[in-house]
Design a protein around this motif. Structure first.
Motif, PDB file in Angstrom:
ATOM      1  N   GLN A   1      -9.502 -92.950 -31.838  1.00 53.28           N
ATOM      2  CA  GLN A   1      -9.651 -94.378 -32.090  1.00 53.28           C
ATOM      3  C   GLN A   1     -10.347 -95.089 -30.945  1.00 53.28           C
ATOM      4  N   GLN A   2     -10.076 -94.697 -29.702  1.00 54.83           N
ATOM      5  CA  GLN A   2     -10.633 -95.409 -28.562  1.00 54.83           C
ATOM      6  C   GLN A   2     -11.947 -94.806 -28.084  1.00 54.83           C
ATOM      7  N   LEU A   3     -12.589 -93.975 -28.908  1.00 54.03           N
ATOM      8  CA  LEU A   3     -13.888 -93.423 -28.535  1.00 54.03           C
ATOM      9  C   LEU A   3     -14.972 -94.289 -29.154  1.00 54.03           C
TER      10      LEU A   3
ATOM     11  N   GLU B   1      -8.087 -92.779 -22.940  1.00 55.19           N
ATOM     12  CA  GLU B   1      -6.967 -92.772 -21.998  1.00 55.19           C
ATOM     13  C   GLU B   1      -6.632 -91.352 -21.561  1.00 55.19           C
ATOM     14  N   ARG B   2      -6.729 -90.407 -22.463  1.00 55.22           N
ATOM     15  CA  ARG B   2      -6.512 -89.018 -22.059  1.00 55.22           C
ATOM     16  C   ARG B   2      -7.597 -88.573 -21.091  1.00 55.22           C
TER      17      ARG B   2
ATOM     18  N   GLN C   1      -7.440 -86.987 -17.243  1.00 53.49           N
ATOM     19  CA  GLN C   1      -8.169 -85.793 -16.815  1.00 53.49           C
ATOM     20  C   GLN C   1      -9.016 -86.074 -15.585  1.00 53.49           C
ATOM     21  N   LEU C   2      -9.669 -87.245 -15.551  1.00 56.85           N
ATOM     22  CA  LEU C   2     -10.502 -87.590 -14.404  1.00 56.85           C
ATOM     23  C   LEU C   2      -9.672 -87.716 -13.133  1.00 56.85           C
ATOM     24  N   MET C   3      -8.520 -88.387 -13.232  1.00 59.58           N
ATOM     25  CA  MET C   3      -7.699 -88.581 -12.039  1.00 59.58           C
ATOM     26  C   MET C   3      -7.057 -87.271 -11.599  1.00 59.58           C
ATOM     27  N   ALA C   4      -6.694 -86.415 -12.544  1.00 58.33           N
ATOM     28  CA  ALA C   4      -6.148 -85.115 -12.173  1.00 58.33           C
ATOM     29  C   ALA C   4      -7.207 -84.249 -11.502  1.00 58.33           C
ATOM     30  N   ALA C   5      -8.448 -84.283 -12.025  1.00 55.77           N
ATOM     31  CA  ALA C   5      -9.539 -83.531 -11.400  1.00 55.77           C
ATOM     32  C   ALA C   5      -9.844 -84.067 -10.008  1.00 55.77           C
ATOM     33  N   ASP C   6      -9.576 -85.360  -9.792  1.00 55.57           N
ATOM     34  CA  ASP C   6      -9.768 -85.974  -8.479  1.00 55.57           C
ATOM     35  C   ASP C   6      -8.579 -85.736  -7.550  1.00 55.57           C
ATOM     36  N   ARG C   7      -7.563 -85.041  -8.056  1.00 56.37           N
ATOM     37  CA  ARG C   7      -6.386 -84.635  -7.288  1.00 56.37           C
ATOM     38  C   ARG C   7      -5.598 -85.832  -6.748  1.00 56.37           C
ATOM     39  N   ASP C   8      -5.439 -86.832  -7.589  1.00 59.06           N
ATOM     40  CA  ASP C   8      -4.640 -87.985  -7.168  1.00 59.06           C
ATOM     41  C   ASP C   8      -3.155 -87.660  -7.102  1.00 59.06           C
ATOM     42  N   TYR C   9      -2.753 -86.511  -7.653  1.00 63.92           N
ATOM     43  CA  TYR C   9      -1.342 -86.139  -7.703  1.00 63.92           C
ATOM     44  C   TYR C   9      -0.855 -85.489  -6.407  1.00 63.92           C
TER      45      TYR C   9
ATOM     46  N   LEU D   1       2.781 -86.216 -22.312  1.00 62.77           N
ATOM     47  CA  LEU D   1       2.259 -85.150 -23.169  1.00 62.77           C
ATOM     48  C   LEU D   1       0.800 -84.836 -22.854  1.00 62.77           C
ATOM     49  N   CYS D   2       0.024 -85.842 -22.464  1.00 61.19           N
ATOM     50  CA  CYS D   2      -1.359 -85.588 -22.038  1.00 61.19           C
ATOM     51  C   CYS D   2      -1.378 -84.582 -20.891  1.00 61.19           C
ATOM     52  N   THR D   3      -0.488 -84.788 -19.918  1.00 65.10           N
ATOM     53  CA  THR D   3      -0.465 -83.911 -18.750  1.00 65.10           C
ATOM     54  C   THR D   3      -0.029 -82.504 -19.112  1.00 65.10           C
ATOM     55  N   LEU D   4       1.048 -82.369 -19.872  1.00 67.70           N
ATOM     56  CA  LEU D   4       1.515 -81.039 -20.246  1.00 67.70           C
ATOM     57  C   LEU D   4       0.473 -80.295 -21.079  1.00 67.70           C
ATOM     58  N   THR D   5      -0.189 -80.997 -21.996  1.00 69.94           N
ATOM     59  CA  THR D   5      -1.200 -80.360 -22.841  1.00 69.94           C
ATOM     60  C   THR D   5      -2.403 -79.931 -22.021  1.00 69.94           C
ATOM     61  N   ASP D   6      -2.862 -80.785 -21.111  1.00 72.27           N
ATOM     62  CA  ASP D   6      -4.035 -80.445 -20.308  1.00 72.27           C
ATOM     63  C   ASP D   6      -3.736 -79.376 -19.270  1.00 72.27           C
ATOM     64  N   LEU D   7      -2.454 -79.195 -18.932  1.00 73.87           N
ATOM     65  CA  LEU D   7      -2.057 -78.090 -18.065  1.00 73.87           C
ATOM     66  C   LEU D   7      -1.845 -76.797 -18.855  1.00 73.87           C
TER      67      LEU D   7
END
Length: 496
Positions: A112-114, A213-214, A218-226, A291-297
């Motif tokens: 929907q948000q694409l 939003e997903r 992904q962008l912030m995880a790839a940027d290692r903000d965690y 769920l976005c995080t668990l799925t992308d992991l």
């Protein structure tokens, strides 16, 4: 390492099973007096649970409780949902969209948000004052219109996705793409030191592109903000007293009173799962973000329960029984630590810090540049933003803070209102304060108001504006390089 084996199934057989057993969606308004039950029964595939929750959250529905079971290749989910006002889902059009959205998720469909037919600008980098202002100004100078955008900041990192038009259509000319990207890279590079992580990318959305939003997750995880995130309680598989629901004292508060994110990972030996328990402050779209995080992991959720904790106000408890796609559980300490950090980051990225401004102005080229310039010149920094269009108007929700870290001065807010014009709704919805402490919404406009002038306030704002344009000398310590570790309650101090 425990490994559970499963038979290999040919993709064509999976498609056949989906045709034989299409999803069944039941929307029940009779069982409970104050909420609607959404029941989904379907053959399972990886990511199906996320797609169902995505449909519900895109319709702005509130999920207060859910039960998930997807073992044995079959999925049976139950969601307790209400609308934004806390009522049942009685609108027939919304009920139809729930049914169609969940059934369509089994086919290749557009999120929907694409935004199809528009160029998407993706950026990640250091969060520094004025970055969005300078990016939107560069787009305006290049003659690009911003149709929608979303930006998050977390742990001193920033990520945004901006959808742009070039003369009413996507940017397709390779030379034009190179020109726009080069200009934006120069803007982003000016806010970074050498060798600091940053990225700027222009893409044309495709039919199968990821939900906005997903994609931000992904962008912030790839940027290692965690990397600086930590749970308020340690995670592991020890059978001791670190249970998430157990009470202990920390800085004068019990764990149940703590508003940070608690993550615990245990090993469920009898069933071959890893049990992941998350407790944190409740907010909209929390389940979707997790769920976005668990799925992308690449973890598969076999069983789960999620519910608002009635005993503790504004707390949300999630329990997952998961395995990796390859059948392995979370056995190593390094893997458990990474999953814990990623889940904590997922719960924090969408947290609302600062004053919320809902802005509605006439849609025109450069409107976003003008609005963000006013914020920057007024000594305000943007912590989160969501921008779109509604008819002939441009609308945006901005969470802003004073650049010095203090609360926004009422005089500054009045000057911002006068400069921007249009309609502005102000509400203090910072996650740092309880919902009872939030101030009521105030609607402001530039009609019939006289701008108040203060010499001291004017000088302070001009000094802050000038100082934000200077880059620290390399080799010297600066607040950007002296990155702050997160507090024990899961909230990180971020410089804006």
């Amino acid at each position: 390492m425990d490994i559970s084996y499963k038979p290999s199934i040919h993709p064509e057989f999976e498609e056949l099973m989906e045709r034989i057993h299409p999803p069944r969606v039941c929307i029940d308004n009779d069982t409970f007096p104050g909420l609607t039950l959404v029941k989904v029964d379907s053959t399972n595939k990886h990511g199906m649970l996320l797609e169902i929750v995505q449909v519900l959250t895109d319709l702005d529905l509130v999920i207060s409780k859910s039960y998930i079971s997807s073992d044995g290749g079959w999925l049976m989910d139950v969601f307790h949902v209400t609308d934004q006002k806390g009522g049942k889902i009685t609108d027939q059009s919304v009920r139809y969209r729930i049914h169609e959205g969940i059934c369509a998720s089994r086919r290749v469909s557009r999120p929907q948000q694409l935004r199809i037919g528009q160029t998407a600008l993706e950026m990640t980098g250091i969060d520094r004052p004025g970055l969005m202002s300078e990016m939107s100004a560069a787009l305006a100078e290049l003659g690009c219109d911003v149709s929608s955008a979303m930006a998050w900041t977390h742990n001193n990192r920033a990520a945004c996705i901006i959808y742009v038009d070039d003369k009413g259509g996507p940017i397709t000319d390779p030379s034009r793409v190179a020109q726009v990207q080069a200009q934006l890279e120069n803007v982003v590079e000016a806010h970074h030191y050498n060798n600091e992580r940053r990225s700027v990318r222009l893409t044309v959305p495709a039919m199968c592109q990821t939900h906005t939003e997903r994609r931000l997750h992904q962008l912030m995880a790839a940027d290692r903000d965690y990397e600086e995130c930590c749970s308020c309680c340690r995670s592991g598989n020890d059978d001791d007293d670190d249970d998430v629901d157990q009470v202990y004292q920390y800085e004068g508060k019990t764990k149940k009173e703590c508003e940070g994110t608690h993550v615990k990972i245990d090993k469920c030996k009898e069933n071959g799962y890893s049990a992941v328990t998350i407790r944190c402050r409740d907010r909209p779209k929390l389940l979707y973000d997790t769920l976005c995080t668990l799925t992308d992991l690449h973890y598969v959720v076999f069983h789960a329960t999620m519910s608002s904790n009635e005993a503790i106000a504004f707390q949300f408890l999630q329990e997952y029984y998961i395995r990796h796609e390859n059948g392995c559980t979370l056995d190593s300490e390094a893997e458990r630590l990474r999953v814990t950090q990623c889940l904590v980051a997922a719960t924090e990225r969408r947290n609302s810090h600062g004053l919320r401004l809902d802005i509605c102005v006439r849609n025109r080229t450069g409107w976003l540049s003008d609005v963000t310039r006013v914020f920057r010149e007024s000594g305000l920094s943007i912590t989160r933003a969501e921008i779109g269009t509604r008819g002939e108007n441009a609308v945006g929700t901005f969470y802003v803070k004073d650049i010095s870290g203090q609360k926004v001065n009422p005089e500054t807010l009045e000057m911002v209102t006068q400069e921007i014009g249009g309609s502005i709704v102000v509400s203090n919805t910072s996650s740092e304060s309880s919902p009872e402490a939030t101030s009521p919404e105030t609607t402001r406009s530039n009609t019939g108001r006289t701008q108040q002038f203060s010499l001291g306030n004017f000088l302070r704002e001009q000094l802050e504006r000038l100082s934000s344009n200077f880059r620290p000398i390399k080799g010297e310590h600066s607040p950007v390089n002296d990155r702050q570790l997160p507090c024990k309650n899961g909230q990180s101090k971020v410089y804006f």
